[in-house]
Design a protein around this motif. Structure first.
Motif, PDB file in Angstrom:
ATOM      1  N   ALA A  61       0.867  -1.183   0.000  1.00  0.00           N
ATOM      2  CA  ALA A  61       0.000   0.000   0.000  1.00  0.00           C
ATOM      3  C   ALA A  61       0.905   1.235   0.000  1.00  0.00           C
ATOM      4  O   ALA A  61       0.575   2.267  -0.577  1.00  0.00           O
ATOM      5  CB  ALA A  61      -0.892   0.007   1.233  1.00  0.00           C
ATOM      6  N   ASP A  62       2.058   1.136   0.661  1.00  0.00           N
ATOM      7  CA  ASP A  62       3.033   2.223   0.688  1.00  0.00           C
ATOM      8  C   ASP A  62       4.412   1.656   0.312  1.00  0.00           C
ATOM      9  O   ASP A  62       5.419   1.985   0.920  1.00  0.00           O
ATOM     10  CB  ASP A  62       3.053   2.859   2.091  1.00  0.00           C
ATOM     11  CG  ASP A  62       3.931   4.104   2.160  1.00  0.00           C
ATOM     12  OD1 ASP A  62       4.276   4.656   1.093  1.00  0.00           O
ATOM     13  OD2 ASP A  62       4.278   4.521   3.288  1.00  0.00           O
ATOM     14  N   TYR A  63       4.398   0.796  -0.674  1.00  0.00           N
ATOM     15  CA  TYR A  63       5.618   0.202  -1.220  1.00  0.00           C
ATOM     16  C   TYR A  63       6.671  -0.159  -0.167  1.00  0.00           C
ATOM     17  O   TYR A  63       7.760   0.403  -0.139  1.00  0.00           O
ATOM     18  CB  TYR A  63       6.184   1.076  -2.336  1.00  0.00           C
ATOM     19  CG  TYR A  63       5.327   0.918  -3.552  1.00  0.00           C
ATOM     20  CD1 TYR A  63       5.352  -0.275  -4.270  1.00  0.00           C
ATOM     21  CD2 TYR A  63       4.427   1.900  -3.917  1.00  0.00           C
ATOM     22  CE1 TYR A  63       4.506  -0.473  -5.340  1.00  0.00           C
ATOM     23  CE2 TYR A  63       3.570   1.718  -4.993  1.00  0.00           C
ATOM     24  CZ  TYR A  63       3.619   0.520  -5.701  1.00  0.00           C
ATOM     25  OH  TYR A  63       2.774   0.316  -6.748  1.00  0.00           O
ATOM     26  N   ASP A 196      12.327   4.706  10.569  1.00  0.00           N
ATOM     27  CA  ASP A 196      11.264   5.427   9.871  1.00  0.00           C
ATOM     28  C   ASP A 196      10.355   6.174  10.853  1.00  0.00           C
ATOM     29  O   ASP A 196       9.922   5.605  11.857  1.00  0.00           O
ATOM     30  CB  ASP A 196      10.433   4.385   9.098  1.00  0.00           C
ATOM     31  CG  ASP A 196       9.408   4.993   8.178  1.00  0.00           C
ATOM     32  OD1 ASP A 196       9.799   5.619   7.183  1.00  0.00           O
ATOM     33  OD2 ASP A 196       8.203   4.840   8.459  1.00  0.00           O
ATOM     34  N   VAL A 197      10.036   7.413  10.534  1.00  0.00           N
ATOM     35  CA  VAL A 197       9.172   8.285  11.360  1.00  0.00           C
ATOM     36  C   VAL A 197       9.279   7.953  12.845  1.00  0.00           C
ATOM     37  O   VAL A 197       8.284   7.812  13.554  1.00  0.00           O
ATOM     38  CB  VAL A 197       7.687   8.306  10.895  1.00  0.00           C
ATOM     39  CG1 VAL A 197       7.559   9.014   9.572  1.00  0.00           C
ATOM     40  CG2 VAL A 197       7.053   6.941  10.811  1.00  0.00           C
ATOM     41  N   ILE A 198      10.506   7.887  13.294  1.00  0.00           N
ATOM     42  CA  ILE A 198      10.758   7.400  14.648  1.00  0.00           C
ATOM     43  C   ILE A 198      10.266   8.406  15.695  1.00  0.00           C
ATOM     44  O   ILE A 198       9.996   8.038  16.835  1.00  0.00           O
ATOM     45  CB  ILE A 198      12.262   7.040  14.812  1.00  0.00           C
ATOM     46  CG1 ILE A 198      12.453   6.084  15.982  1.00  0.00           C
ATOM     47  CG2 ILE A 198      13.151   8.254  14.914  1.00  0.00           C
ATOM     48  CD1 ILE A 198      11.855   4.720  15.779  1.00  0.00           C
ATOM     49  N   SER A 405       5.561  14.667  -7.112  1.00  0.00           N
ATOM     50  CA  SER A 405       5.342  13.242  -6.808  1.00  0.00           C
ATOM     51  C   SER A 405       6.614  12.506  -6.388  1.00  0.00           C
ATOM     52  O   SER A 405       7.675  12.660  -7.005  1.00  0.00           O
ATOM     53  CB  SER A 405       4.762  12.550  -8.033  1.00  0.00           C
ATOM     54  OG  SER A 405       4.690  11.168  -7.774  1.00  0.00           O
ATOM     55  N   ARG A 406       6.442  11.652  -5.393  1.00  0.00           N
ATOM     56  CA  ARG A 406       7.541  10.775  -4.975  1.00  0.00           C
ATOM     57  C   ARG A 406       7.847   9.747  -6.064  1.00  0.00           C
ATOM     58  O   ARG A 406       8.914   9.147  -6.077  1.00  0.00           O
ATOM     59  CB  ARG A 406       7.168  10.032  -3.689  1.00  0.00           C
ATOM     60  CG  ARG A 406       6.738  10.918  -2.559  1.00  0.00           C
ATOM     61  CD  ARG A 406       6.721  10.185  -1.236  1.00  0.00           C
ATOM     62  NE  ARG A 406       5.729   9.127  -1.179  1.00  0.00           N
ATOM     63  CZ  ARG A 406       5.495   8.380  -0.105  1.00  0.00           C
ATOM     64  NH1 ARG A 406       6.188   8.602   1.002  1.00  0.00           N
ATOM     65  NH2 ARG A 406       4.594   7.422  -0.107  1.00  0.00           N
ATOM     66  N   ASP A 407       6.868   9.534  -6.954  1.00  0.00           N
ATOM     67  CA  ASP A 407       7.086   8.552  -8.019  1.00  0.00           C
ATOM     68  C   ASP A 407       8.281   8.901  -8.899  1.00  0.00           C
ATOM     69  O   ASP A 407       8.893   8.017  -9.495  1.00  0.00           O
ATOM     70  CB  ASP A 407       5.834   8.444  -8.896  1.00  0.00           C
ATOM     71  CG  ASP A 407       4.782   7.547  -8.258  1.00  0.00           C
ATOM     72  OD1 ASP A 407       5.156   6.566  -7.599  1.00  0.00           O
ATOM     73  OD2 ASP A 407       3.587   7.849  -8.399  1.00  0.00           O
TER      74      ASP A 407
HETATM   75  C1  NOJ Z   1       8.769   7.788   5.682  1.00  0.00           C
HETATM   76  C2  NOJ Z   1       9.166   6.949   4.501  1.00  0.00           C
HETATM   77  O1  NOJ Z   1      10.383   7.403   3.999  1.00  0.00           O
HETATM   78  C3  NOJ Z   1       8.037   7.049   3.511  1.00  0.00           C
HETATM   79  O2  NOJ Z   1       8.372   6.487   2.266  1.00  0.00           O
HETATM   80  C4  NOJ Z   1       6.822   6.392   4.088  1.00  0.00           C
HETATM   81  O3  NOJ Z   1       5.732   6.573   3.226  1.00  0.00           O
HETATM   82  C5  NOJ Z   1       6.471   6.979   5.469  1.00  0.00           C
HETATM   83  N1  NOJ Z   1       7.625   7.186   6.284  1.00  0.00           N
HETATM   84  C6  NOJ Z   1       5.550   6.048   6.211  1.00  0.00           C
HETATM   85  O4  NOJ Z   1       6.226   4.889   6.578  1.00  0.00           O
END
Ligand code: NOJ
Length: 557
Positions: A61-63, A196-198, A405-407
């Motif tokens: 869903a979020d690669y 990630d998003v710690i 876009s992040r794409d």
């Molecule tokens: C940051 C990641 O770098 C990003 O790709 C992701 O969508 C969000 N955190 C959620 O995990």
């Protein structure tokens, strides 16, 4: 064997977003077989370590940032055995490897969530954040941050997409799970984590309503840097201390002040943090608000982090990753792709900090323009298209998506001018940028003046010089909207890095204390440069050394 904990300050990292890096088994998806094949190439850049974006099983869903099994490898990418091969060869080549640790949330298809949603009295019921009534927080990806679950009869919190429920880190059992995940990979030999998003893992008690400041991120101050963050991070730190490894934190809206809290002092629980300020010189949070690029803003952000972290902690240096469009398309110029791509390299690599290079950045890949929103893959591109610009025409909305876009950073890596850019033998999972015949590794390898070879030179130079690695940073002429000049100094050693962000020639002046001093032009992104002619060509970058008076002064100092 070198120690990452001792050496990370002088290391250069290469970031791999595996799905688009190299397809080794011919199914159109990048994988660990492809990574294995390209380790020699990565090493040839002068790189010391690899950051591998999530490779765990995930419904995508979020690669990959929605994980359904933390202790395994996504079948698209290979097997645990293949991962071990990558890890061993990385080590054999003298490089380190860090993984993504994504523990603010899981996938909604993770077995913990499948159990948790069943009811309030099973062992996993408190693994996530459930409420009878939602608060007013917004998710960062799609609408409200709460989703009603019919089976459980309650709402669960998801700061990102609905398919990424937030873990309840206040539950000690969840923290034990995190430690066990860390141990699993560290025991296998990985050298650390990008976390990630710690800064979201501890939420304000009682989950109070947010006061909207930008509606799309409403609530963020109630779920970022929460009251137990240091306690939880110090538990994770203890695990890492048993190994030779490092931890790098990613935290949206991290300020210098909060970063210092995490990387120094009594709460030190991370070695470095990624800053976001310099990624907002043409936007607010990349996808939301766009404005023309401002060099002053970029320099201000660079210098703020350089001055504030210096002597206390250690910076990360990057211009691209999988969450941002390509930097040439933003801060440089696609028309002056080679010139601006090389100049941008010099603008950040020689600052004080650990350098990160994102796949494709080293060959100057640029943004992709797709004709239909359905052709974009990233959830945030799609939701933004439908949400933020409704009053605009479809074309205008697509233009904005093209900018943000992040794409654009996730199109297949362009290895050659062969079909599918040499990324795969079959049609890849995502569009290849049509410029691949001009922009690819094979072509750059042959050209001594290519962006790729300039990156190699920058990396080699930075690693060779103690001053460029550890020296003090100072910026000159901060008000210039055309030129970025900074020095690096250590003892009597002095280097000056001059970067023109102008599309036309500009006359540059050395800062007063450098004028008339003996200098050497060590690196330049144009051929045939008269070091004394300070008329800079479009996007020109020069790295001057001002040798210390004594004869013993070496380039390596
Ligand atoms: C940051 C990641 O770098 C990003 O790709 C992701 O969508 C969000 N955190 C959620 O995990």
């Amino acid at each position: 064997m070198s120690s990452i904990r001792n050496d990370y300050k002088k290391m250069v990292f290469y970031q791999i977003w595996v799905r688009s890096f190299c397809d080794g088994n011919g199914d159109g998806i990048g994988d660990l077989y492809g990574v294995y094949d390209k380790l020699g190439y990565i090493k040839s850049l002068g790189v010391d370590a690899i950051w591998l974006c999530p490779v765990y099983p995930s419904p995508n869903a979020d690669y990959g940032y929605d994980i359904s099994d933390y202790k395994n490898i996504h079948p698209d990418f290979g097997t645990l055995d293949q991962f071990r091969k990558v890890l061993d060869k990385t080590h054999e080549l003298g490089m380190k490897l860090i993984m993504d640790l994504v523990v603010n949330h899981t996938s909604d298809e993770h077995p913990w969530f499948l159990e948790s949603r069943k009811g309030k009295d099973n062992p996993y019921s408190d693994y996530y954040i459930w409420r009878d009534k939602p608060n007013n927080w917004e998710s960062l990806f799609e609408g409200k941050a709460w989703e009603y679950d019919e089976t459980r009869g309650q709402y669960y919190l998801h700061i990102f997409s609905k398919k990424q429920p937030d873990l309840n880190m206040d539950n000690p059992r969840v923290r034990e799970e995190v430690k066990s995940i860390m141990r699993f990979w560290l025991d296998m030999g990985v050298d650390g984590f990008r976390e990630d998003v710690i800064n979201f893992i501890s939420k304000k008690e009682g989950l109070p309503d947010g006061i909207p400041f930008v509606p799309a991120v409403n609530g963020i101050f109630n779920y970022k840097d929460g009251p137990h963050i240091h306690e939880y991070l110090s538990e994770f730190r203890k695990v890492c201390e048993e190994y030779d490894c490092i931890q790098i934190g990613e935290g949206p809206l991290t300020t210098v002040k909060t970063a210092l809290m995490y990387i120094t002092g009594k709460h030190k629980s991370l070695d470095m943090m990624f800053s976001f300020d310099h990624m907002m010189a043409d936007c607010l949070f990349t996808e939301y608000i766009h404005r023309p690029f401002s060099l002053k803003k970029l320099k201000h952000a660079f210098s703020k982090w350089q001055y504030s972290i210096n002597g206390k902690g250690w910076n990360t240096l990057y211009l691209e990753n999988h969450d941002h469009p390509r930097v040439i398309s933003r801060y440089g110029s696609e028309r002056f792709r080679r010139e601006s791509g090389t100049m941008l390299a010099a603008s950040y690599i020689f600052q004080q900090g650990t350098v990160f290079i994102y796949q494709g950045q080293e060959i100057g890949m640029t943004n992709i323009r797709l004709r239909d929103i359905e052709d974009y893959k990233d959830i945030s591109s799609k939701t933004n298209f439908h949400k933020y610009h409704l009053k605009d025409t479809i074309e205008a909305r697509l233009r904005r998506i093209h900018l943000s876009s992040r794409d654009s950073s996730r199109t297949p890596m362009q290895w050659s001018s062969a079909r599918y850019a040499g990324f795969s033998s079959v049609r890849p999972w995502f569009n290849v940028n049509p410029n691949y015949k001009r922009v690819n590794v094979a072509k750059d390898e042959k050209d001594p003046n290519s962006i790729l070879n300039f990156y190699r030179r920058c990396v080699a130079l930075k690693k060779m010089s103690r001053t460029l690695t550890y020296g003090q940073y100072r910026e000159f002429f901060p008000d210039s909207e055309q030129i970025y000049i900074y020095e690096r100094t250590l003892g009597k050693q002095r280097w000056l890095i001059i970067c023109s962000f102008a599309k036309h020639p500009v006359r540059v002046h050395f800062p007063r204390e450098y004028a008339g001093k003996k200098n050497q032009l060590i690196l330049c992104n144009y051929r045939e440069t008269d070091k004394n002619d300070l008329c800079f060509r479009p996007y020109e970058a020069r790295i001057y050394r001002f040798p210390a008076g004594d004869e013993k002064s070496q380039l390596t100092d």
